[in-house]
Design a protein around this motif. Structure first.
Motif, PDB file in Angstrom:
ATOM      1  N   VAL A   7      46.129  79.394  51.472  1.00 54.21           N
ATOM      2  CA  VAL A   7      45.189  79.116  50.390  1.00 54.21           C
ATOM      3  C   VAL A   7      45.496  77.758  49.772  1.00 54.21           C
ATOM      4  O   VAL A   7      46.626  77.501  49.338  1.00 54.21           O
ATOM      5  CB  VAL A   7      45.243  80.211  49.306  1.00 54.21           C
ATOM      6  CG1 VAL A   7      44.234  79.909  48.192  1.00 54.21           C
ATOM      7  CG2 VAL A   7      44.961  81.582  49.920  1.00 54.21           C
ATOM      8  N   TYR A   8      44.473  76.896  49.744  1.00 47.22           N
ATOM      9  CA  TYR A   8      44.592  75.575  49.140  1.00 47.22           C
ATOM     10  C   TYR A   8      43.821  75.570  47.827  1.00 47.22           C
ATOM     11  O   TYR A   8      42.600  75.735  47.811  1.00 47.22           O
ATOM     12  CB  TYR A   8      44.037  74.507  50.082  1.00 47.22           C
ATOM     13  CG  TYR A   8      44.798  74.406  51.387  1.00 47.22           C
ATOM     14  CD1 TYR A   8      45.998  73.717  51.456  1.00 47.22           C
ATOM     15  CD2 TYR A   8      44.303  75.024  52.538  1.00 47.22           C
ATOM     16  CE1 TYR A   8      46.709  73.632  52.658  1.00 47.22           C
ATOM     17  CE2 TYR A   8      45.000  74.941  53.734  1.00 47.22           C
ATOM     18  CZ  TYR A   8      46.207  74.255  53.792  1.00 47.22           C
ATOM     19  OH  TYR A   8      46.900  74.176  54.978  1.00 47.22           O
ATOM     20  N   VAL A   9      44.540  75.382  46.731  1.00 43.45           N
ATOM     21  CA  VAL A   9      43.941  75.326  45.398  1.00 43.45           C
ATOM     22  C   VAL A   9      43.793  73.857  45.024  1.00 43.45           C
ATOM     23  O   VAL A   9      44.785  73.154  44.837  1.00 43.45           O
ATOM     24  CB  VAL A   9      44.811  76.057  44.366  1.00 43.45           C
ATOM     25  CG1 VAL A   9      44.227  75.887  42.958  1.00 43.45           C
ATOM     26  CG2 VAL A   9      44.943  77.540  44.723  1.00 43.45           C
ATOM     27  N   LEU A  10      42.556  73.406  44.917  1.00 41.83           N
ATOM     28  CA  LEU A  10      42.318  72.008  44.582  1.00 41.83           C
ATOM     29  C   LEU A  10      42.174  71.844  43.079  1.00 41.83           C
ATOM     30  O   LEU A  10      41.499  72.630  42.410  1.00 41.83           O
ATOM     31  CB  LEU A  10      41.059  71.484  45.284  1.00 41.83           C
ATOM     32  CG  LEU A  10      41.184  71.296  46.804  1.00 41.83           C
ATOM     33  CD1 LEU A  10      40.925  72.598  47.536  1.00 41.83           C
ATOM     34  CD2 LEU A  10      40.233  70.220  47.297  1.00 41.83           C
ATOM     35  N   GLY A  11      42.810  70.811  42.545  1.00 38.14           N
ATOM     36  CA  GLY A  11      42.650  70.487  41.138  1.00 38.14           C
ATOM     37  C   GLY A  11      41.399  69.659  40.916  1.00 38.14           C
ATOM     38  O   GLY A  11      40.614  69.403  41.831  1.00 38.14           O
ATOM     39  N   TYR A  12      41.213  69.234  39.675  1.00 38.75           N
ATOM     40  CA  TYR A  12      40.047  68.440  39.315  1.00 38.75           C
ATOM     41  C   TYR A  12      40.438  66.977  39.122  1.00 38.75           C
ATOM     42  O   TYR A  12      41.510  66.679  38.591  1.00 38.75           O
ATOM     43  CB  TYR A  12      39.447  68.959  38.004  1.00 38.75           C
ATOM     44  CG  TYR A  12      38.953  70.379  38.075  1.00 38.75           C
ATOM     45  CD1 TYR A  12      37.782  70.689  38.752  1.00 38.75           C
ATOM     46  CD2 TYR A  12      39.663  71.412  37.474  1.00 38.75           C
ATOM     47  CE1 TYR A  12      37.318  71.996  38.822  1.00 38.75           C
ATOM     48  CE2 TYR A  12      39.211  72.717  37.535  1.00 38.75           C
ATOM     49  CZ  TYR A  12      38.038  73.015  38.207  1.00 38.75           C
ATOM     50  OH  TYR A  12      37.584  74.308  38.281  1.00 38.75           O
ATOM     51  N   PRO A  13      39.567  66.057  39.522  1.00 38.96           N
ATOM     52  CA  PRO A  13      39.812  64.649  39.207  1.00 38.96           C
ATOM     53  C   PRO A  13      39.619  64.404  37.712  1.00 38.96           C
ATOM     54  O   PRO A  13      38.894  65.143  37.047  1.00 38.96           O
ATOM     55  CB  PRO A  13      38.745  63.911  40.025  1.00 38.96           C
ATOM     56  CG  PRO A  13      37.737  64.913  40.443  1.00 38.96           C
ATOM     57  CD  PRO A  13      38.318  66.277  40.249  1.00 38.96           C
ATOM     58  N   LEU A  14      40.278  63.383  37.191  1.00 42.66           N
ATOM     59  CA  LEU A  14      39.997  62.975  35.818  1.00 42.66           C
ATOM     60  C   LEU A  14      38.617  62.333  35.791  1.00 42.66           C
ATOM     61  O   LEU A  14      38.233  61.602  36.696  1.00 42.66           O
ATOM     62  CB  LEU A  14      41.061  62.003  35.327  1.00 42.66           C
ATOM     63  CG  LEU A  14      42.485  62.565  35.277  1.00 42.66           C
ATOM     64  CD1 LEU A  14      43.448  61.519  34.731  1.00 42.66           C
ATOM     65  CD2 LEU A  14      42.556  63.859  34.466  1.00 42.66           C
ATOM     66  N   LEU A  15      37.863  62.600  34.737  1.00 44.69           N
ATOM     67  CA  LEU A  15      36.457  62.214  34.707  1.00 44.69           C
ATOM     68  C   LEU A  15      36.221  60.761  34.336  1.00 44.69           C
ATOM     69  O   LEU A  15      35.220  60.171  34.758  1.00 44.69           O
ATOM     70  CB  LEU A  15      35.702  63.104  33.714  1.00 44.69           C
ATOM     71  CG  LEU A  15      35.711  64.605  33.999  1.00 44.69           C
ATOM     72  CD1 LEU A  15      34.908  65.339  32.933  1.00 44.69           C
ATOM     73  CD2 LEU A  15      35.152  64.902  35.379  1.00 44.69           C
ATOM     74  N   PHE A  16      37.128  60.183  33.541  1.00 42.22           N
ATOM     75  CA  PHE A  16      36.825  58.876  32.946  1.00 42.22           C
ATOM     76  C   PHE A  16      37.919  57.849  33.174  1.00 42.22           C
ATOM     77  O   PHE A  16      39.107  58.168  33.129  1.00 42.22           O
ATOM     78  CB  PHE A  16      36.625  59.025  31.427  1.00 42.22           C
ATOM     79  CG  PHE A  16      35.515  59.947  31.030  1.00 42.22           C
ATOM     80  CD1 PHE A  16      34.190  59.564  31.202  1.00 42.22           C
ATOM     81  CD2 PHE A  16      35.791  61.194  30.492  1.00 42.22           C
ATOM     82  CE1 PHE A  16      33.156  60.415  30.842  1.00 42.22           C
ATOM     83  CE2 PHE A  16      34.755  62.048  30.125  1.00 42.22           C
ATOM     84  CZ  PHE A  16      33.442  61.669  30.301  1.00 42.22           C
ATOM     85  N   GLU A  17      37.480  56.605  33.379  1.00 42.71           N
ATOM     86  CA  GLU A  17      38.388  55.468  33.232  1.00 42.71           C
ATOM     87  C   GLU A  17      38.586  55.293  31.731  1.00 42.71           C
ATOM     88  O   GLU A  17      37.628  55.314  30.963  1.00 42.71           O
ATOM     89  CB  GLU A  17      37.787  54.207  33.844  1.00 42.71           C
ATOM     90  CG  GLU A  17      37.583  54.282  35.351  1.00 42.71           C
ATOM     91  CD  GLU A  17      38.868  54.428  36.116  1.00 42.71           C
ATOM     92  OE1 GLU A  17      39.914  53.913  35.651  1.00 42.71           O
ATOM     93  OE2 GLU A  17      38.850  55.055  37.193  1.00 42.71           O
ATOM     94  N   GLU A  18      39.813  55.080  31.310  1.00 41.81           N
ATOM     95  CA  GLU A  18      40.107  55.149  29.875  1.00 41.81           C
ATOM     96  C   GLU A  18      39.941  53.828  29.137  1.00 41.81           C
ATOM     97  O   GLU A  18      39.686  53.821  27.936  1.00 41.81           O
ATOM     98  CB  GLU A  18      41.529  55.681  29.676  1.00 41.81           C
ATOM     99  CG  GLU A  18      41.684  57.116  30.176  1.00 41.81           C
ATOM    100  CD  GLU A  18      43.078  57.657  29.953  1.00 41.81           C
ATOM    101  OE1 GLU A  18      43.950  56.889  29.458  1.00 41.81           O
ATOM    102  OE2 GLU A  18      43.309  58.841  30.263  1.00 41.81           O
ATOM    103  N   THR A  19      40.075  52.724  29.807  1.00 43.90           N
ATOM    104  CA  THR A  19      40.103  51.442  29.090  1.00 43.90           C
ATOM    105  C   THR A  19      38.889  50.567  29.340  1.00 43.90           C
ATOM    106  O   THR A  19      38.667  49.605  28.602  1.00 43.90           O
ATOM    107  CB  THR A  19      41.362  50.645  29.466  1.00 43.90           C
ATOM    108  OG1 THR A  19      41.376  50.415  30.879  1.00 43.90           O
ATOM    109  CG2 THR A  19      42.614  51.421  29.076  1.00 43.90           C
ATOM    110  N   ALA A  20      38.093  50.882  30.342  1.00 49.90           N
ATOM    111  CA  ALA A  20      36.939  50.034  30.665  1.00 49.90           C
ATOM    112  C   ALA A  20      35.876  50.115  29.577  1.00 49.90           C
ATOM    113  O   ALA A  20      35.724  51.131  28.898  1.00 49.90           O
ATOM    114  CB  ALA A  20      36.332  50.465  32.001  1.00 49.90           C
TER     115      ALA A  20
END
Length: 265
Positions: free
Chosen positions: A166-179
């Motif tokens: 079983v491969y549990v995939l996490g979530y990507p971060l949604l935002f670039e923080e400084t742009a």
């Protein structure tokens, strides 16, 4: 999220909004994965492929999501897709577990974003900085309740498919923080950092529960780095798009697929 987490931001599907197999390069089947492999894809909109073209009207499933791309790249022809936009852990237990059995060899899943109301965190953050921090702090403090749901869900998966990897995939971060970024595309910089702080905490909880269950955690954050909302080459739909804050076809093909392949081969 009715697709992954953004129930509060969107419409027809239970998560965010209404959401062809994109040809993957031909690859030799990876040893251990071939036409005899029994593969089941589970989870929410980030597994269904919501945000990529071709999604069905029920759950937003599309052949341009990472599960179909991964199956195709590994020569897997026995592929069961029970993913559904908007799914929470209770939906996995009630509607998706039945797709598993003792013959299942491989399972992939993203789940937890809707349980943690990630979409509500985004909406609250956009109402003001103070409200944002208060909401994020509370959501992180409540994370043990989310991981308890994950523990129950992962135990049920193991029971239903005792021989599966079983491969549990996490979530990507949604935002670039400084742009610099328009409010039509994303919240302000402070709010983006707070929302990403929540995303990191959620992924930490998911990784911990996956490890406890004996599952393999797949960190999606590195492969999406530099391609979040507000980047010059974003692999996400913006706030004003439909579906908001979901990966595009490139996000699944160039972000999630390489992340999964880096672990599976």
């Amino acid at each position: 999220m009715t697709s992954l987490f953004l129930r509060s931001l969107a419409a027809p599907l239970p998560l965010l909004a209404a959401v062809g197999l994109l040809s993957a390069p031909a690859h030799a089947a990876t040893p251990g994965y071939d036409s005899t492999t029994q593969y089941v894809a589970m989870g929410d909109s980030f597994s269904a492929g919501v945000g990529a073209p071709g999604g069905d009207t029920d759950c937003g499933r599309t052949a341009q999501g990472y599960p179909a791309l991964w199956a195709n790249a590994h020569g897997i022809t026995s592929f069961t897709d029970v993913t559904c936009g908007g799914a929470v852990t209770d939906d996995v237990l009630a509607n998706q577990i039945s797709g598993l059995n003792a013959e299942t060899d491989v399972v992939t899943i993203t789940i937890g974003g809707n349980d943690a109301a990630w979409g509500e965190q985004v909406t609250t953050c956009m109402s003001g900085d103070s409200a944002c921090t208060t909401s994020i702090n509370k959501a992180i403090a409540d994370m043990p309740a989310i991981t308890a749901k994950l523990d129950t869900t992962y135990a049920a998966i193991h029971q239903a498919a005792p021989n599966a990897t079983v491969y549990v995939l996490g979530y990507p971060l949604l935002f670039e923080e400084t742009a610099s970024c328009s409010v039509l595309i994303a919240p302000n910089q402070f709010q983006r950092k707070e929302i990403n702080r929540f995303g990191k905490a959620l992924n930490q909880g998911i990784a911990s529960s996956a490890s406890k269950a004996g599952f393999k955690y797949v960190d999606a954050q590195p492969s999406f780095a530099g391609h979040a909302v507000c980047s010059n080459q974003s692999w996400f739909h913006a706030i004003a798009d439909l579906p908001p804050l979901h990966p595009t076809a490139d996000g699944y093909k160039l972000g999630y697929l390489p992340a999964l392949t880096s672990v599976t081969g």
